[in-house]
Design an enzyme around this catalytic site. Structure first.
Site, PDB file in Angstrom:
ATOM      1  N   THR A 133      -3.840   3.587  -1.025  1.00 43.72           N
ATOM      2  CA  THR A 133      -2.634   3.473  -0.176  1.00 43.72           C
ATOM      3  C   THR A 133      -1.558   3.066  -0.694  1.00 43.72           C
ATOM      4  OG1 THR A 133      -2.730   1.382   0.354  1.00 43.72           O
ATOM      5  CG2 THR A 133      -3.308   2.932   1.900  1.00 43.72           C
ATOM      6  N   HIS A 147     -14.520   4.550   3.541  1.00 45.32           N
ATOM      7  CA  HIS A 147     -13.291   4.197   3.383  1.00 45.32           C
ATOM      8  C   HIS A 147     -13.611   5.067   1.439  1.00 45.32           C
ATOM      9  CE1 HIS A 147     -10.630   2.292   5.406  1.00 45.32           C
ATOM     10  NE2 HIS A 147     -11.497   1.421   5.664  1.00 45.32           N
ATOM     11  N   LYS A 169       3.568   3.911  -0.996  1.00 41.99           N
ATOM     12  CA  LYS A 169       4.148   2.866  -0.788  1.00 41.99           C
ATOM     13  C   LYS A 169       5.094   2.954  -1.876  1.00 41.99           C
ATOM     14  CE  LYS A 169       0.465  -0.245   0.038  1.00 41.99           C
ATOM     15  NZ  LYS A 169      -0.117  -1.410  -0.600  1.00 41.99           N
ATOM     16  N   LYS A 215      -3.907  -1.021  -9.461  1.00 40.34           N
ATOM     17  CA  LYS A 215      -4.532  -1.138  -8.909  1.00 40.34           C
ATOM     18  C   LYS A 215      -5.463  -1.042  -9.054  1.00 40.34           C
ATOM     19  CE  LYS A 215      -3.665   3.727  -8.859  1.00 40.34           C
ATOM     20  NZ  LYS A 215      -4.097   4.520  -7.009  1.00 40.34           N
ATOM     21  N   ARG A 216      -6.918  -1.514  -8.114  1.00 39.57           N
ATOM     22  CA  ARG A 216      -8.067  -2.052  -8.629  1.00 39.57           C
ATOM     23  C   ARG A 216      -8.691  -0.954  -9.900  1.00 39.57           C
ATOM     24  NH1 ARG A 216     -13.675  -0.177  -7.251  1.00 39.57           N
ATOM     25  NH2 ARG A 216     -12.186  -0.038  -5.199  1.00 39.57           N
ATOM     26  N   LYS A 246     -10.802   5.787 -10.712  1.00 39.29           N
ATOM     27  CA  LYS A 246      -9.182   5.662 -11.339  1.00 39.29           C
ATOM     28  C   LYS A 246      -8.527   6.195 -12.357  1.00 39.29           C
ATOM     29  CE  LYS A 246      -9.421   2.302  -6.892  1.00 39.29           C
ATOM     30  NZ  LYS A 246      -8.903   2.952  -6.076  1.00 39.29           N
TER      31      LYS A 246
END
Length: 816
Positions: free
Chosen positions: A652, A356, A656, A544-545, A550
């Site tokens: 993901t 992942h 969404k 998100k985390r 990110k």
């Protein structure tokens, strides 16, 4: 499933009476919720029992999905939707003057995951049941989950997330399937009459692993698969002799060991004790799962282990469960006397590994000293696996010392768990096309050259049942009224919406729903945070985390840049913007927590400045979780997917948001690449460096962010604000962020994730979004196209690919 409403009503009333000793009109929302769960479970359990009766009687092959995380979200609404009972249940509750939404809000999210990894596992379980594929999800029943995030004075504070505080309405304890899991001690070799050796673990500590089963309901069918979460109990709960001798701590030593083992998801591992506990957790649930599987296999098929790969597949969800390779070998060789070579072939055929991430910290490595002390027999097996693999490399590829060092399972004093998973599996998959290519050509290139047949791609997906049907029921109804309801099980049906992207009546209905969702989110923030946001503004959302790659930092620095422009020119023609962040940082990740503080400091500055006339608003949504995502995602206009290219395996959240009609603001990273292919360049905002450019930049290692600071006045302005006291009375508070971007910090590269290098490109993409939003009809067309083109990103498609190409798993139809 059609139900008799009067029977259902009677059952509900009786359950309220039995469980709470109250009449229904006097019951609290919590008591009504409990009674409703038990009423629904009556219907679920009949199917659940029947499902496993059929699996056993037909000898169906089963996949065990091993994962440290399962971020399931609330069970109630999802179960009712998948049982297709929503209308009837809501009608019964309405007749009884009960607010269905209030009962749903009563349920505590099980915080058994951290982010995308756990939520993906939950989507996969939903798809497995919907596709009638036999499956178990296998993990840990953490008592406190990740943590409940509170924001105090702008800082993240971690509180215990006691999701079991009011009981466990959905879990069924199965003590009859308990097994013993052993830690520590020593291994004694016992010579057998045939000259072979048996290995016996002695002087160990142990706990009893007790399974709790949770139903995973398939959509509009009779399949109910199982999520099996293991809890730990002491083998001897209380040592009365030690207690009577005054040794009180020893009297409860075993009970404390068991309690600690399943207390918290991802204990902080900056210290030795945390590392040890995390390794214990991983071995605990893997060993418990495999022991139970082999026990059941022997009950059904005896010692015919040749057919084990025809009956069970073990999918290793990232490196956390990769110890399964060695544990399965231990069970087959030590407990069932299989020869090593035969056991190894069986193990490889059963195990498959999903990678992942390419982030090195997630490719777990364990110090030999810790691993060998805690799991002495498993360490011996890993040593043997490593020895034989190195011999294979030497004999077949004439590998030299450097090649061996790069590829060995054990090297430099560490056990490399990703390598163990690759060597011991028949399949290694990435989770987006770009990610898989990076694995094959960069991160795992040496292994790809040795085992090219093992590598494959399985682009992630999401379940449309939860993320559209349940999270956005108004849009779900509009779609069903327009093209029918087949999209619930075949998301490619949404392509039929394409002609409606230019239908004025459909556009109006679509955007009215978006507006209603935005208004409801506005009401939620006012009620829970006391903050007012304008539902007519652009809702630009990044949830998100929180991790530096990110790049929440890029987002908030751009907000500061917009603020500076408005201060210079209050009449600047920009559409009002609401920037919404939701993110938890790992408890020990100092800089990520500092970025959360920065976001909240910018929010204080921007939200309290009346001179910008409400054109900007910043919200940090506390304690991001599945149930909050279900409120945020349907309301989003812009979906922020801005990771440094080559760093995000898939994502993901991007799927969404897309499904719910948000436009992606993103880099060419992870599944964004495939989203671009589906929607076309006019319906997405792509910016920044490509993965190849990032990889080349790392290799060249000559990037100097001071050049950008000197040339770009916007960048210079926002970076100066980090250290000039504008954001906090302590001008040094954000010095670490400033230094990390310009000079590097504690040995890291300056601007390691290219925040400044991508800043100008990101700002231009934001300007394009602002311009497009002013054309309401064009924006609506783009939003509808995003929804219409999201069919590829169903987890149903992903799971079909796993079933056909990795597990050789066949559907089993359940008749009642």
């Amino acid at each position: 499933m059609k139900i008799d409403k009067e029977v259902f009503k009677t059952q509900l009333i009786e359950n309220v009476k039995t469980l709470s000793r109250k009449k229904i009109e006097n019951a609290t929302p919590e008591q009504l919720y409990e009674a409703l769960v038990f009423t629904i479970r009556d219907y679920v359990t009949d199917k659940w029992l029947r499902t496993h009766e059929v699996y056993d009687s037909t000898g169906a092959k089963v996949v065990c999905y091993l994962s440290m995380e399962f971020l399931m979200g609330r069970f109630l609404g999802n179960a009712i939707l998948n049982m297709t009972m929503t209308d009837e249940v809501q009608e019964v509750l309405k007749e009884l003057n009960i607010d269905y939404n209030q009962l749903e809000e009563t349920e505590h999210d099980p915080g058994l995951g951290n982010g995308g990894l756990g939520r993906l596992a939950a989507c996969f379980l939903d798809s497995l049941s919907t596709l009638e594929l036999p499956a178990y999800g296998c993990g840990i029943r953490y008592h406190y989950g990740i943590f409940e995030q509170k924001i105090e004075n702008g800082y993240q504070v971690e509180k215990p997330d006691n999701w079991l505080e009011n009981g466990d309405m959905w879990g069924v304890k199965r003590p009859e399937y308990s097994v013993e899991v052993k830690f520590g001690g020593n291994v004694r070799a016992v010579r057998q009459p045939d000259g072979q050796y048996n290995f016996v673990q002695e002087n160990y500590q142990s706990v009893i692993a007790v399974p709790y089963d949770y139903p995973v309901v398939g959509y509009n069918n009779n399949t109910v698969n199982t999520l099996r979460l293991w809890d730990a109990e002491a083998k001897n709960k209380f040592d009365l002799k030690s207690f009577n001798e005054g040794n009180y701590s020893k009297a409860v030593e075993e009970e404390n060991l068991a309690k600690t083992l399943t207390e918290v998801l991802y204990p902080a591992d900056e210290h030795y004790a945390g590392k040890e506990l995390r390794l214990r957790q991983q071995y605990f649930f893997v060993s418990a799962t495999l022991q139970r599987v082999i026990n059941k296999f022997k009950d059904m098929y005896g010692d015919n282990f040749d057919i084990l790969p025809d009956k069970y597949a073990f999918q290793l969800n990232d490196t956390h469960p990769s110890i399964a390779v060695a544990e399965l070998m231990r069970i087959l060789v030590d407990e069932n006397s299989l020869p090593w070579d035969k056991a190894w072939e069986i193990t490889k055929k059963c195990c498959a590994y999903t990678n992942h991430t390419i982030m090195s910290e997630a490719l777990e490595k364990w110090p030999i000293e810790l691993f060998s002390r805690l799991l002495p027999r498993i360490y011996m097996i890993v040593e043997e696996i490593n020895k034989r693999f190195c011999e294979y490399l030497i004999n077949k590829y004439n590998a030299g010392p450097e090649k061996i060092r790069k590829m060995a399972v054990i090297a430099d004093g560490q056990i490399r768990m990703a390598f163990l998973a690759i060597v011991g599996s028949h399949s290694v998959n990435g989770v987006a096309a770009l990610h898989t290519e990076i694995l094959k050509n960069q991160e795992l290139k040496d292994f790809y050259e040795v085992f090219p047949e093992r590598f494959n791609n399985k682009t992630n997906g999401i379940t449309q049942r939860r993320w559209l049907g349940h999270a956005n029921p108004r849009l779900a109804k509009l779609i069903t009224d327009t093209i029918g309801d087949k999209w619930y099980t075949d998301l490619t049906e949404l392509k039929k919406l394409m002609p409606y992207a230019k239908d004025k009546d459909f556009i109006k209905k679509f955007m009215d729903i978006k507006q209603k969702n935005k208004e409801e989110l506005s009401d939620y923030f006012k009620a829970t945070m006391g903050i007012e946001i304008d539902p007519n503004s652009i809702y630009d959302i990044q949830v998100k985390r929180l991790h530096e790659y990110k790049r929440q930092l890029l987002n908030i620095l751009h907000v500061l840049s917009l603020y500076n422009k408005l201060k210079v020119n209050p009449g600047l023609d920009i559409t009002p913007r609401t920037f919404i962040f939701g993110a938890k940082s790992a408890a020990g990740y100092r800089r990520a927590k500092l970025i959360i503080k920065l976001i909240n400091s910018v929010a204080d500055l921007v939200n309290n400045d009346e001179s910008i006339e409400g054109k900007l608003k910043v919200v940090f949504a506390e304690n991001y979780r599945v149930s909050l995502a279900e409120k945020l995602i349907p309301a989003a206009d812009i979906s922020e997917q801005i990771s440094t290219a080559s760093k995000e395996a898939s994502g993901t959240g991007n799927m969404k948001f897309m499904l719910n009609g948000a436009l992606t603001m993103g880099t060419l990273d992870g599944a964004n690449v495939e989203i671009l292919e589906e929607v076309g360049k006019d319906n997405i905002f792509i910016f920044g460096m490509t993965a190849d450019e990032v990889i080349a930049e790392y290799a060249a290692n000559n990037y100097n962010p001071w050049d950008i600071y000197n040339m770009n006045s916007d960048v210079r302005g926002v970076l100066n604000m980090l250290i000039n006291g504008t954001l906090d009375e302590n001008p040094e508070l954000f010095r670490e962020i400033y230094d990390s971007l310009l000079n590097g910090y504690n040995g890291s590269r300056p601007d390691e994730y290219f925040v400044l290098k991508d800043f100008a490109s990101y700002a231009q993409a934001q300007e394009r979004a602002d311009k497009l939003y002013k054309d309401k009809e064009k924006w609506a067309q783009c939003a509808i196209i995003n929804t219409a083109c999201s069919g590829k990103f169903s987890s149903d498609r992903t799971i079909k690919e796993y079933a056909e190409e990795i597990w050789n798993l066949k559907p089993v139809h359940i008749d009642m």
